[in-house]
Motif scaffolding. Structure first.
Motif, short mmCIF file in Angstrom:
data_model
loop_
_atom_site.label_atom_id
_atom_site.label_comp_id
_atom_site.label_asym_id
_atom_site.label_seq_id
_atom_site.Cartn_x
_atom_site.Cartn_y
_atom_site.Cartn_z
N PHE A 245 0.83 -1.20 0.00
CA PHE A 245 0.00 0.00 0.00
C PHE A 245 0.87 1.26 0.00
O PHE A 245 0.60 2.22 -0.72
N SER A 246 1.96 1.25 0.81
CA SER A 246 2.80 2.45 0.84
C SER A 246 3.55 2.64 -0.46
O SER A 246 3.67 3.76 -0.94
N ASN A 247 4.06 1.55 -1.03
CA ASN A 247 4.78 1.69 -2.31
C ASN A 247 3.86 2.25 -3.39
O ASN A 247 4.25 3.12 -4.17
N THR A 248 2.64 1.73 -3.43
CA THR A 248 1.68 2.21 -4.43
C THR A 248 1.40 3.69 -4.22
O THR A 248 1.38 4.48 -5.17
N SER A 249 1.20 4.08 -2.96
CA SER A 249 0.87 5.48 -2.67
C SER A 249 2.03 6.40 -3.00
O SER A 249 1.85 7.49 -3.53
N ALA A 250 3.25 5.92 -2.69
CA ALA A 250 4.43 6.74 -3.01
C ALA A 250 4.54 6.90 -4.52
O ALA A 250 4.79 7.99 -5.02
N ALA A 251 4.33 5.80 -5.24
CA ALA A 251 4.44 5.86 -6.70
C ALA A 251 3.35 6.76 -7.28
O ALA A 251 3.53 7.34 -8.34
N MET A 252 2.21 6.90 -6.57
CA MET A 252 1.14 7.77 -7.05
C MET A 252 1.36 9.22 -6.64
O MET A 252 0.50 10.07 -6.86
N GLY A 253 2.49 9.50 -5.99
CA GLY A 253 2.86 10.89 -5.72
C GLY A 253 2.50 11.39 -4.34
O GLY A 253 2.63 12.58 -4.05
N ASN A 254 2.07 10.50 -3.44
CA ASN A 254 1.78 10.95 -2.07
C ASN A 254 3.05 10.96 -1.24
O ASN A 254 3.99 10.22 -1.52
N ASP A 255 3.07 11.79 -0.22
CA ASP A 255 4.12 11.66 0.78
C ASP A 255 3.68 10.52 1.70
O ASP A 255 2.48 10.33 1.93
N ILE A 256 4.62 9.78 2.22
CA ILE A 256 4.26 8.66 3.09
C ILE A 256 5.21 8.55 4.27
O ILE A 256 6.35 9.00 4.21
N SER A 257 4.70 7.95 5.32
CA SER A 257 5.55 7.58 6.45
C SER A 257 4.95 6.30 7.02
O SER A 257 3.73 6.23 7.22
N THR A 258 5.78 5.31 7.27
CA THR A 258 5.23 4.03 7.69
C THR A 258 5.90 3.54 8.96
O THR A 258 7.02 3.95 9.30
N PHE A 259 5.20 2.67 9.66
CA PHE A 259 5.82 2.03 10.81
C PHE A 259 5.26 0.62 11.03
O PHE A 259 4.07 0.45 11.24
N PRO A 260 6.13 -0.36 10.97
CA PRO A 260 5.69 -1.72 11.28
C PRO A 260 5.77 -1.95 12.79
O PRO A 260 6.69 -1.47 13.43
N ASP A 261 4.87 -2.68 13.34
CA ASP A 261 4.83 -2.94 14.77
C ASP A 261 4.60 -4.43 14.94
O ASP A 261 3.50 -4.92 14.71
N TYR A 262 5.67 -5.14 15.26
CA TYR A 262 5.53 -6.58 15.29
C TYR A 262 5.92 -7.15 16.65
O TYR A 262 6.68 -6.54 17.38
N PRO A 263 5.38 -8.31 16.97
CA PRO A 263 5.68 -8.88 18.28
C PRO A 263 7.10 -9.45 18.31
O PRO A 263 7.68 -9.73 17.27
N SER A 264 7.65 -9.63 19.53
CA SER A 264 9.01 -10.17 19.61
C SER A 264 9.02 -11.69 19.45
O SER A 264 10.05 -12.27 19.12
N ASP A 265 7.89 -12.34 19.68
CA ASP A 265 7.84 -13.78 19.45
C ASP A 265 7.78 -14.01 17.94
O ASP A 265 7.09 -13.30 17.23
N ILE A 266 8.53 -15.00 17.47
CA ILE A 266 8.56 -15.22 16.02
C ILE A 266 7.18 -15.65 15.53
O ILE A 266 6.63 -15.11 14.60
N ARG A 267 6.63 -16.66 16.14
CA ARG A 267 5.27 -17.07 15.80
C ARG A 267 4.54 -17.35 17.11
O ARG A 267 4.57 -18.47 17.60
#
Lengths: 341, 611
Positions: B26-48
């Motif tokens: 979604f961010s890549n598409t939005s950036a390619a469409m000319g939007n400014d973007i800022s992203t942040f992934p938030d993931y748990p420390s357990d692998i699964r």
């Protein structure tokens, strides 16, 4: 290519005053190192000595080469960085039993595993000298020291077992009162491509004097040590009348025998083979010690394996053939990008 | 269709649900469409973590705008919740009146109970303040793939693309960027490509049929400086910045590192660039990692080590040696929640003290802090440049937030980061001349750098105190005092080689916000908002912390009050107050998340009102 000048030992002595105790075993090791490095055929600027902390680790200050005196136990980390960055250098590490096997134990086994072309000389005096007399990881069980007034309660490491168990491609043991033997071993260590571990039994005159007397004292050393040489039967004793035979088949046992007794001749003796692919023989030799066996002095193992730094540069070469990017800009513009006009 | 300035979207699901992937699409598409973007992934420390539980929830937040966006945003306008646990974890942070898209198929008894719901929130008043779109994503995905040769398990893995299709419709996104990505990524497995494209389109069509009951938005192109862009996160930016510095200094880059969250990506990224002569050495521990880098530096590399808090603690002794040897070394600390193992995947700014003071003896060094994901490129370059030019270790602080967060990055022009002059010795020594490794440049107090292999310059360096200029061991007391002074002075004088502190807003006013490091996006946005409301507030954001910029004292003097927001208990505040005695106030949180803009606005307003 400039020709390598003809050096003598003096060319490798720095102007620093040597600050080891009078009578210390380190003098003969330093002497042997300077003599050997003068002969290896490397230019002085292409030699680098690295050390950690301890009496042994002062050595780089006394060598007129490039050198690093670093922090306790970590010499191999620094040396690895030096060698990987510039594989043309002849890199030597001076270390002790505490530096290499106690605080630096982890780096010791991993450096061996990687098989970088480093020459590691362990000055093993079975004591902490620079901190003035505490037991080390090679101190004999029960040794009374300043930190073990009632004797130690822990078994010592055998540097040989640890090195060969970690996959060392070269391991040798020598002794500080035989300077010629040290020189021969060091030259072989230099010639070995890959990691070489040289344990030198070194006497600390102040805090553990005579620790190696069983193997060093002129009156008994012939009986208590065996000089192992590639392709030669293991014979020892003042009269060269003792030897080692292997018995027991699948679970081999090394036995000390007398030549001429019970029909034993030289042909029955175990012949040393430092080139054996399997570490079995080298491992067996690491278990030899007084009083059951003579202590082996010489090269236990000298085999060829791929070297870490060689593989690093090979990968660089291979990847450069496959990939065309040469600058950061090439890299950044080659992925998912877009242009804003 | 409503035109809006920006939208904050959070994709959330089980850690195996592929939320990071669709968020990135979604961010890549939005950036390619000319939007400014800022992203942040938030993931748990357990692998699964166990499937369906709240601690297995993985999220990806993106802020896209037709105006500049500086943070991933405070409160999402849209939440995609792939299961009840994702709803539970995120519900409190969603903007009231926002849209929640749920995979209604996942709201069965088992999942509800794993998430700790006693009744199905889809049937209660809990979601009343929101617009809820219930989409049977699992069933619809399987339906869309009924003719696909893929196994059932593989089909179910496509359901994240169904959710993505819905969001693409709502924001009028072009499907091509993602379709092309699928085609190039899975070019050897056409069934996977086809399946994901079908599911993406199915989601898109589903949303279209709901048009009456679903909001749709238009976000115009942002005014972005023309140029060639890529999306970059802070960790990758550090890697490229170091590579750029090596290129500019004509040196090989050597990285000695040991895997540690959240810094590992830098090691992984750099290990790819053998063809640019980058050598990465994964050591047996943090200590060997830094020692190998110092060894490589002695031998003439641009050497770096990358780590996070616990690793920095382990490296302390070796970094002290590097200050003593005066060798160039870059230490990158991607800060995480501490002390001890703390919160490895969460962000904090609590390593400033250890960076500044975490060595025994008098051991000053340069400390820098990157302000944003893309700034990591510039600051990593700066760190390397200062290390090489001033023959010293440099600690660069980033944090988990900017390390994993991404934003558009204008690829630098070739001449922008072109040349770094090093202190490598060039000339042959004259006959009889002796090399003095610690003879300093009189202006900068920097020593020369002679590396093994260079004839005539053979010398020993070591941790023992050394005689001034000569470099041999010296136990002389006066000499030791002089050497400590020279090493300190050398670092102080770096002040002359770093930029002056910039100020955003007026040079005088009521309140100065003094922030540092990765909180820039939040503090900048909050200060801008208050400036637009007419408040006399300005921002000075520090990226050079030791030494501090020359003009900082003057800036501090221009305001009635100073406030220092930090994700710690006031580490910069203690330094500033000790140095300038300016009674700066603090605003401090330790909630394992970055600052929210609105909480900063409130805090700054409180102080403005009290004036």
């Amino acid at each position: 290519m400039n020709q390598v000048p003809t050096y003598t030992k003096k060319d490798f002595a720095s102007s620093q005053e040597i600050r080891w105790c009078p009578g210390c075993g380190n003098y003969s090791i330093l002497n042997a190192i300077q003599t050997t490095v003068a002969k290896i055929g490397k230019r002085r600027e292409d030699v680098c000595f690295v050390s950690g902390i301890g009496c042994s680790s002062r050595l780089p200050y006394y060598m007129n080469t490039y050198g690093m005196h670093t922090i306790h136990g970590r010499a191999l980390g620094f040396a690895s960085g030096v060698k990987i960055q510039n594989p043309n250098l002849s890199v030597w590490v001076a270390t002790g039993d505490g530096d290499a096997l106690s605080i630096g134990g982890n780096h010791f086994i991993h450096a061996i595993r990687r098989n970088l072309d480093l020459n590691i000389v362990i000055f093993n005096n079975e004591i902490y000298g620079l901190t003035k007399g505490q037991y080390s990881p090679t101190s004999k069980y029960g040794l009374v020291t300043k930190s073990s007034p009632y004797g130690t309660a822990e078994e010592p490491f055998s540097p040989a077992s640890l090195a060969i168990g970690s996959g060392a491609t070269f391991f040798a043991r020598t002794i500080d009162n035989d300077i010629k033997h040290i020189q021969d071993i060091l030259m072989r260590a230099y010639e070995h491509k890959g990691i070489s571990i040289v344990e030198v039994l070194q006497n600390c005159v102040i805090f553990n004097d005579g620790a190696h007397d069983t193997y060093a004292d002129r009156t008994i050393k012939e009986e208590n040590t065996v000089r192992i040489e590639h392709g030669k039967p293991m014979i020892f004793g003042a009269n060269k009348d003792k030897g080692i035979v292997l018995t027991g088949g699948a679970t081999p046992v090394a036995k000390v025998v007398k030549i001429g007794e019970n029909g034993i001749t030289e042909k029955d003796l175990l012949v040393h083979d430092e080139k054996q692919e399997s570490p079995l023989l080298a491992n067996l030799l690491t278990t030899f010690k007084h009083p059951t066996h003579p202590l082996p002095l010489g090269i236990f193992r000298d085999v060829d394996r791929p070297r870490y730094e060689e593989a690093v540069y090979k990968q660089i070469e291979d990847v450069q053939k496959k990939k065309t990017e040469r600058t950061v800009r090439d890299v950044l513009t080659s992925g998912d990008t877009w242009v804003i006009n | 269709m409503r035109t809006i300035e920006n939208a904050i979207i959070r994709f959330s699901g089980d850690s195996g649900d592929g939320m990071q992937l669709v968020g990135t699409q979604f961010s890549n598409t939005s950036a390619a469409m000319g939007n400014d973007i800022s992203t942040f992934p938030d993931y748990p420390s357990d692998i699964r973590a166990p499937v369906g539980t709240v601690y297995g929830v993985s999220g990806f937040q993106v802020n896209i705008g037709s105006v500049p966006v500086h943070t991933p945003g405070d409160e999402p306008d849209i939440l995609v919740a792939m299961n009840p646990a994702a709803l539970k974890v995120n519900l409190d942070s969603i903007k009231k009146g926002g849209t929640i898209i749920v995979n209604s198929d996942a709201f069965d008894e088992a999942n509800l109970s794993k998430a700790g719901y006693t009744s199905n929130p889809l049937n209660t008043d809990l979601l009343k303040p929101y617009q809820v779109v219930e989409a049977p994503i699992t069933k619809q995905t399987l339906e869309a793939l009924k003719d696909s040769p893929l196994e059932n398990k593989a089909k179910l893995r496509c359901k994240n693309f169904y959710a993505l299709g819905i969001i693409y419709f709502m924001y009028g996104r072009d499907l091509d960027v993602t379709i092309n990505w699928l085609k190039s990524t899975f070019k050897k497995n056409n069934d996977v490509v086809e399946a994901n494209i079908n599911v993406l389109k199915a989601g898109h069509n589903f949303a279209e049929t709901l048009e009456a009951s679903i909001s749709t938005f238009k976000i115009e192109k942002a005014k972005i400086e023309p140029g060639h862009y890529c999306q970059i996160n802070g960790n990758a930016a550090v890697a490229y910045g170091l590579m750029q510095a090596a290129e500019a200094a004509k040196l090989d880059l050597f990285l000695g590192s040991y895997p540690i969250t959240p810094a590992t990506d830098i090691l992984q990224e750099l290990s790819k660039y053998k063809h640019l002569n980058v050598k990465t050495f994964q050591a047996e521990d943090e200590i060997c990692a830094v020692c190998s880098a110092i060894g490589a530096s002695f031998a003439g590399a641009l050497a770096a080590t990358t780590t996070s808090g616990p690793g920095l603690a382990l490296k302390s002794e070796a970094i002290g040696l590097a200050t003593m040897l005066e060798l160039p070394l870059v230490i990158v600390d991607v800060q995480r929640g501490g002390p001890s193992t703390g919160l490895p995947t969460k962000s904090e700014q609590s390593d400033l003290n250890i960076a500044m003071f975490g060595r025994h003896g008098e051991a000053p060094l340069i400390v820098l802090a990157a302000a944003s994901p893309k700034d990591c490129f510039h600051m990593a370059y700066e760190a390397a440049k200062l290390a090489l030019q001033h023959m010293t270790p440099v600690i660069l602080l980033t944090d988990g937030f900017i390390a994993n967060g991404a934003e558009p990055f204008k690829i630098p022009e070739t001449n922008q980061y072109a040349k770094i002059e090093t202190r490598l010795v060039k000339d042959k020594l004259a006959e009889g001349e002796r090399y003095l490794p610690y003879k300093r440049d009189p202006v900068t107090l920097v020593r020369p750098w002679a590396t093994p292999g260079v004839a005539g310059y053979e010398h020993r360096v070591g941790g023992l105190e050394k005689l001034n200029e000569v470099g041999t061991v010296s136990y002389d007391a006066k000499n030791h005092e002089l050497m400590c002074e020279l090493r300190a002075q050398k670092i102080s004088r770096v002040q002359n080689y770093i930029p002056l502190q910039e100020i955003e807003g007026e040079k005088t006013g009521d309140l100065l916000v003094l922030s540092w490091g990765g909180s820039y996006g939040s503090t900048y946005s909050a200060v801008r908002q208050l400036q637009q409301e007419g408040k006399r507030i300005s921002l000075a954001h520090l990226r050079y912390i030791n030494p501090l910029p020359k003009n900082l004292e003057e800036i501090l003097g221009g305001f009635r009050k100073i406030i220092i927001p930090e994700l710690n208990h006031g580490q910069l505040r203690a330094i500033i107050n000790a140095k300038f005695q300016c009674n700066a106030l603090g605003f401090n949180i330790l909630q394992s998340r970055p600052f929210k803009i609105h909480e900063l606005v409130n805090a700054f307003n409180d102080h403005l009102e009290k004036l």
